[in-house]
Scaffold this motif. Structure first.
Motif: not given
Length: 449
Positions: A305-315, A317-322, A439-443
């Motif tokens: 849960g912590r890792e995925l939340t951190a990934l969300r913060g680091s991404r 402006g990423a063009p695609r969800p992960l 992990v979602g992105n902006r859109d």
């Protein structure tokens, strides 16, 4: 992407994991490649949660090779599926052995007698074998064996250590089935349900040499303070083995193994790769974790849960969800086998839900699914669960205490209340557990179609 759409995506990705790790196609390809020419009789023994799917693929393949099957046995937790050639179908119990397991172990011994050097035996193994054909060595009773299994299953030990102990005391573990089938040629094809795909650990290694010694097993039990709790007949046998007064499990120098080949034909990796391939086809970035999951289920759930939340913060402006995917097998330490109902995947998911709730808006667009590829997580009818930051609150809104449930290993009821359980029914395969994080992105709306 709405929470419902994210859950649908997780279910789709898990379905891809099951499709990519289907036992039938892998078994058919492996059997077709076996060198069986010139054998007078061919027998098929299929044991485990994937037993029926493997046998149903193997027998027609042998028939197409003009090798009629002389007989054999299928032992699975669910004997309700249709007949497969001349094979006898029996039900064994899992995870604790019962009357069916003991009867199946006896039947396996009956069929193994009288093998000839011109015979070939195709042994198809998958997870659950250790319990499904369990029977104690002479000198111990069936009740002693059930007590041993219960002790180990509630211990929290890694499955490799659990099997190192169990195979020491069961009739067909640690290479003993290979000895019983000699002098026939034995081809053992294995669907792996253990980290590292160790043939000596999967199903307790019935057809391969046992690399562990009685002293190794004593060391495992002493490290975890379990030796005094071992049923008396097994303590006596272990002591006699360590002093050379009782036969050790067969080692690689035993002549019976000269006629045995064994290999893994399917593992957790195929399931993980299938998830990543499906995710990329849907337009997502996808990553497969390099290290397998192991250790305490609740601890691992919080870490993911912590890792995925951190990934969300680091991404940002990423063009695609992960999509990130892990495989492995965690553990839960229980007070007894009658503890409240849950399972390691459900416990992992509930712990992840707690962290996502704690993270609040930082976890927006994050979701996780944890499920067993055999379709059954612990003593429940669920494969696992899919959660997001709203799951913990939904449980509370339904009048349940998720914190108390997590501490009591009673994840099933509260996840059911939140509509988070994943149910597939028996899948016909068993390649450990799969955990999928998104992990979602902006859109997210770009990916709603």
């Amino acid at each position: 992407m709405t929470p419902a759409a994210r859950r649908e995506l997780l279910h789709e990705l898990f379905a891809a994991a099951l499709s990519g790790s289907a036992a039938g196609p892998a078994t058919a390809a492996a059997v077709a490649a076996l060198p069986l020419e010139g054998k007078q009789r061919v027998f098929v023994f299929a044991i485990g949660k994937a037993a029926h799917a493997m046998a149903a693929a193997a027998v027609p393949t042998l028939q197409r090779m003009l090798l009629p099957v002389a007989g054999g046995l299928i032992v699975s937790p669910d004997p309700s599926q249709g007949p497969v050639g001349p094979l006898t179908i029996m039900r064994g119990e899992h995870p604790l052995p019962g009357r069916g397991s003991f009867a199946a172990a006896q039947r396996l011994g009956d069929l193994a007698r009288g093998m000839k050097s011109t015979d070939a035996v195709v042994v198809l193994l998958s997870g659950g074998t250790t319990s499904l054909v369990a029977a104690p060595l002479r000198g111990a009773g069936e009740a002693d064996l059930v007590q041993l299994y219960e002790l180990l299953l509630t211990s929290g030990l890694p499955i490799a250590e659990v099997n190192a102990v169990r195979k020491r005391f069961i009739r067909w573990g640690g290479g003993r089935l290979a000895l019983a089938l000699a002098p026939a040629t034995v081809h053992c094809l294995v669907v792996s349900d253990v980290v590292g795909d160790d043939l000596a650990s999967i199903g307790s290694g019935p057809c391969v040499p046992d690399p562990t010694t009685a002293r190794d097993v004593q060391g495992i039990l002493e490290r975890h303070a379990l030796l005094p709790r071992l049923p008396a007949p097994f303590r006596r046998q272990l002591d006699e083995m360590s002093r050379g007064l009782h036969p050790e499990t067969p080692k690689r120098t035993h002549p019976a193994f000269a006629h045995v080949t064994a290999r893994v034909i399917l593992s957790n990796r195929q399931a993980l790769d299938a998830v990543a391939e499906c995710a990329r086809a849907r337009g997502f970035d996808a990553e497969v974790a390099a290290e397998p999951l192991c250790g305490d289920a609740a601890t691992i759930g919080q870490e993911l849960g912590r890792e995925l939340t951190a990934l969300r913060g680091s991404r940002t402006g990423a063009p695609r969800p992960l999509v990130r995917v892990w495989g492995g097998e965690t553990t839960v330490r229980l007070a007894s086998a009658s503890s409240p109902v849950g399972g390691r995947c459900q416990e992992l998911a509930l712990a992840a839900a707690r962290y996502l709730d704690y993270a609040g808006g930082d976890a927006e667009g994050v979701a996780l699914l944890a499920a067993g590829t055999d379709g059954r997580d612990g003593p429940t009818d669920a494969a696992g669960a899919a959660v997001d930051r709203g799951t913990w609150r939904a449980i509370r809104d339904m009048g349940h205490d998720p914190e108390r449930a997590l501490g009591a290993h009673a994840s099933n009821t509260v996840l059911e209340a939140a509509g988070a359980l994943v149910r597939t029914g028996p899948t016909g395969t068993n390649v450990m557990d799969v955990v999928i994080g998104v992990v979602g992105n902006r859109d997210w709306t770009l990916f709603d179609q």
